[in-house]
Structures are given as structure tokens and as C-alpha cells.
Design an enzyme around this catalytic site. Structure first.
Site, mmCIF file in Angstrom:
data_model
loop_
_atom_site.group_PDB
_atom_site.id
_atom_site.type_symbol
_atom_site.label_atom_id
_atom_site.label_comp_id
_atom_site.label_asym_id
_atom_site.label_seq_id
_atom_site.Cartn_x
_atom_site.Cartn_y
_atom_site.Cartn_z
ATOM 1 N N ASP A 192 39.864 47.201 37.629
ATOM 2 C CA ASP A 192 40.328 47.483 36.272
ATOM 3 C C ASP A 192 39.140 47.615 35.319
ATOM 4 O OD1 ASP A 192 42.106 47.886 34.181
ATOM 5 O OD2 ASP A 192 42.361 45.750 33.778
ATOM 6 N N SER A 243 38.542 39.122 34.780
ATOM 7 C CA SER A 243 39.750 38.653 35.464
ATOM 8 C C SER A 243 39.450 37.313 36.122
ATOM 9 C CB SER A 243 40.223 39.694 36.484
ATOM 10 O OG SER A 243 41.437 39.303 37.095
ATOM 11 N N HIS A 282 42.631 39.012 32.215
ATOM 12 C CA HIS A 282 43.929 39.053 32.897
ATOM 13 C C HIS A 282 44.554 37.660 32.907
ATOM 14 C CE1 HIS A 282 42.468 42.780 35.363
ATOM 15 N NE2 HIS A 282 42.857 43.101 34.151
#
Length: 427
Positions: A370, A246, A273
Site C-alpha cells: 500500500d 502498517s 492501518h
């Protein structure tokens, strides 16, 4: 507590006003100055010494990318880029992330109040994360210095005129194991598609022309055995690498992929992301310097070794085995998972049924958690080659830390050591 000082950079007076108002809805932040282009931004940052900067990508005189690089040289601080969704803005944003920007957001639509509210929430979240990451990295560096000073204390005595060195170790501090040798760098890959790269043997005696022809022609049938259709057959690869990242991910992916050799015997699937459209620019950028082929994933693509597939922004990416046994990519617009689409957890979860494939699972820098929970599921199901980027190289030590805390990581490594380790594990 004291508020964090912010400088807002944008060539539009209207947008400077909007961004300033959005930031100052949170009392933790105070906008102490604004700038209309990169040149003025450098001057204001040098004078005001802010804690964080928001920087427009496209500006006259000196654009955001040029200003960012100058700022990183003289006064490195967290910079959040504000990008338009045109092709030029997306390309410059990817370059900015490589050059040291903490993260980026899409510029809000001035005519859409709902969009402005949404951008405000995302902007403030990233600004808070930037400050937390900065504080954590500072604390980590201080702790590392403390450990070094406390762990190893050398005292030299003389016994019978011979020097004897004692190492005193604090009982409170665990032993820190350092690598005993440097891990060798992977040899620079050969240029793509250059299969006639064998060394020329020195001839010891004259040969006839027809003998030379035979020597050149003989190996060719071996070279053309591998065709695109052969790559798609079941069993043509036995390893699969899955990567989640991310904040800080584009720069981390560049570091990692440029160390992956062209002949790696595995496909690589990646969730970074990002909002829609930006991932295409990211894939093109990564492909420009990687020995392997890097593409934005599309629904139905057959996984091939030597390729890296990046999940398209705004969509989940999973791996599905077809009735014929071939592994294909599936793209879906299902609901976001824990606020993310694409989601690393969703991608990792699709690997659980693939028991006949050696799966190598990686979590790089990023906010939140995540991917960690499903890495734990994979680990518990028998996947033993799991990786987390260590805190020393993470821009944000969030996703990797969550996996480490779940005790499902077998290798905690600085970023540059991860590709070397993966390649050795594949062999």
C-alpha cells in the site's frame, strides 16, 4: 516442513478454545500450550519456547502488557495481542505495540459466527506475516555478516620496516558505502506554547526601572503576530509531509515524531492501518510525547504547520484544496482499496494535484505494498523527496520494499535518520 509452535494466552477458557481452534485450522501452526494470565504465560513461554504467542490484553494478576514486556526481556518472539474495543483495552494495545508486540487483532464476538471467521482470516494472515518477517530478518542479518566478512579482508605486510595495509575486496560483492560521520541529533524541542524563551543578557551596568520595562515590552508585538487565523491563510506553509505505515507503525511513528521539532514549517498527514476507534488512542499517545500537536483527523480540518493528522480507522483520508486555496482534510467511507481503509495509496493520490506545494512522501514498516504505486506516480510527476525505511529497522519490510523495487525512492534510511533528513530538506 515442521509446524510453528504457538502458545495461546487468555483468561477465558472459552476464548482460549476458540483461538486454539482458529489457529489449528492451518496445519502450519500447532498450539503447544495455553495460559490463563501473564505469570503463567511467562512460565509456559520459557518452558515450551514457542515460535509465536497470542496474548490477551486484559487479564487478572498480570495483564498482557506486563507479560509482553517481561517476555521481550527474556525470550523475544513475535507476539500478537488480542484486544477488546473498550477504552482501556485500546489504550493498553497501543502501549503493547510500542513495547514490542508484532501486531494486534480485535477479539472476536463469541455469538457471531461471521465475526469469528473474519477474525480467523486476519489472525492467520498476521501470524504468517510474523513468521515470514522473522525469517527475513534472520536471513538479512546473516547476509550482512557475510558481506562484512567478504568485503573487507585486511592483510598487513612490512616494507622497509613500515606497515602497509591492503584491503582486498571480493568481485562478487558490491562496495558498501558507510556514512563518514554521524548525523547530529535534533536539539530537544522547547516546551509547547512557550514563546518567551529568549536567553537573558547579562547587564554590564545599572539601568533604570523604566528602561527594563521598555526592553521587556518592546518585543511583544512581534510575538503575537502569528494567530490561528493567520496559520490558515493560503501560503502560510509551502511544505507537506505524508507518511504511510502498517505493521510496526505505532512504534515507528513514536520514534519519528519525537524527533520532529515544534517549529517544523509543514503539516504532517499519516495513514496507519488500524481498525476504527484505535486511532484516537494512538493519536493521544503520540501527542503525549511529541513536540508538535498530534490529532485524529476530522472532516473539514484545515491543515496547519506544526500539526500531525492521523487518519481515523475505517475511513479514507485525503487532502482537498478549497475554492479559496486553503488545504483541508476530507474523510470518507468509500470502499476499501486493496483491502485497506484507510489506504496510503488513497491519501498519496490526493497529493498529485498540489503542484505548488513541496511534498515529502514517506513509507515506513508494513505488510504488503500500500502506497508504493502512488509514490511512483508522485515521483514521476516531479516529487523528488521520497523516503523508505530501510530493512534493518523495519518490523516488516513490505511497503518500503515495494517502493524501492519501483525505483521511486530517493532516500532509503534507518528509521532514526528519516526525521533528521526531512528537517534538513525543509530548510
Amino acid at each position: 516442513m515442521d509446524s510453528y509452535k504457538v502458545v495461546v494466552v487468555d483468561d477465558s477458557a472459552f476464548m482460549r478454545k476458540i483461538i486454539t481452534d482458529l489457529i489449528e485450522t492451518d496445519s502450519v501452526f500447532q498450539v503447544v500450550g495455553t495460559a490463563v494470565n501473564g505469570c503463567e504465560a511467562i512460565q509456559k513461554i520459557t518452558e515450551l519456547k514457542p515460535d509465536i504467542v497470542t496474548m490477551d490484553v486484559e487479564m487478572p494478576e498480570m495483564n498482557g502488557l506486563e507479560a509482553l514486556r517481561a517476555v521481550m526481556d527474556v525470550y523475544p518472539i513475535p507476539v500478537i495481542m488480542l484486544s477488546g474495543i473498550n477504552e482501556s483495552g485500546m489504550r493498553e494495545t497501543i502501549l503493547a505495540l510500542e513495547s514490542g508486540a508484532f501486531d494486534f487483532i480485535r477479539k472476536p464476538s463469541a455469538s457471531n459466527s461471521q465475526d469469528i471467521i473474519q477474525v480467523k482470516e486476519i489472525l492467520l494472515e498476521k501470524m504468517h506475516s510474523a513468521m515470514q518477517a522473522k525469517q527475513r530478518r534472520t536471513a538479512w542479518r546473516v547476509e550482512e555478516v557475510r558481506k562484512k566478512n567478504e568485503v573487507v579482508e585486511k592483510t598487513t605486510f612490512r616494507t622497509n620496516s613500515e606497515p602497509v595495509v591492503f584491503i582486498a575486496r571480493s568481485e562478487k560483492t558490491p562496495e558498501v558505502k558507510a556514512p563518514t560521520r554521524k548525523i547530529p541529533q535534533i536539539e530537544v524541542p522547547k516546551p509547547k506554547h512557550n514563546r518567551l524563551n529568549e536567553p537573558v543578557k547579562k547587564m554590564t551596568k545599572p539601568v533604570k526601572p523604566e528602561q527594563v520595562i521598555k526592553r521587556v515590552v518592546a518585543p511583544l508585538p512581534e510575538l503575537i503576530k502569528v494567530t490561528p487565523s493567520a496559520k490558515q491563510e493560503e501560503g502560510s506553509w509551502q511544505h507537506l509531509i505524508a507518511i504511510g505505515c502498517s505493521t510496526g507503525g505505532p512504534r515507528a511513528l513514536k520514534e519519528l515524531l519525537e524527533r520532529i521539532p515544534e517549529d517544523i514549517p509543514a503539516p504532517i498527514i499519516i495513514v496507519q492501518h488500524m481498525p476504527p476507534k484505535f486511532t484516537k488512542s494512538l493519536a493521544q499517545r503520540l501527542n503525549s510525547f511529541s513536540a508538535i500537536e498530534v490529532v485524529e483527523a476530522e472532516h473539514g480540518m484545515i491543515l496547519q504547520k506544526g500539526y500531525a493528522y492521523i487518519a481515523p480507522g475505517g475511513f479514507h483520508m485525503t487532502v482537498r484544496r478549497s475554492s479559496s486555496g486553503v488545504c483541508k482534510i476530507s474523510i470518507s467511507g468509500e470502499e476499501a482499496r486493496n483491502g485497506h481503509r484507510p489506504s496510503v495509496d488513497t491519501m498519496f493520490e490526493s497529493l498529485l494535484p498540489l503542484h505548488n506545494i513541496e511534498r515529502h512522501v514517506v513509507l515506513l514498516t508494513g505488510m504488503g505494498s500500500d502506497g508504493a504505486r502512488t509514490m511512483k506516480k508522485l515521483y514521476d510527476s516531479g516529487v523528488i523527496d521520497t523516503y523508505a525505511e530501510s530493512e534493518e529497522t523495519c518490523i516488516v519490510y513490505g511497503m518500503p520494499r515495494s517502493a524501492v523495487e519501483l525505483k521511486c525512492v530517493t532516500h532509503i534510511l534507518p528509521l532514526k535518520e528519516i526525521p533528521n533528513k526531512i528537517v534538513r530538506m525543509l530548510k
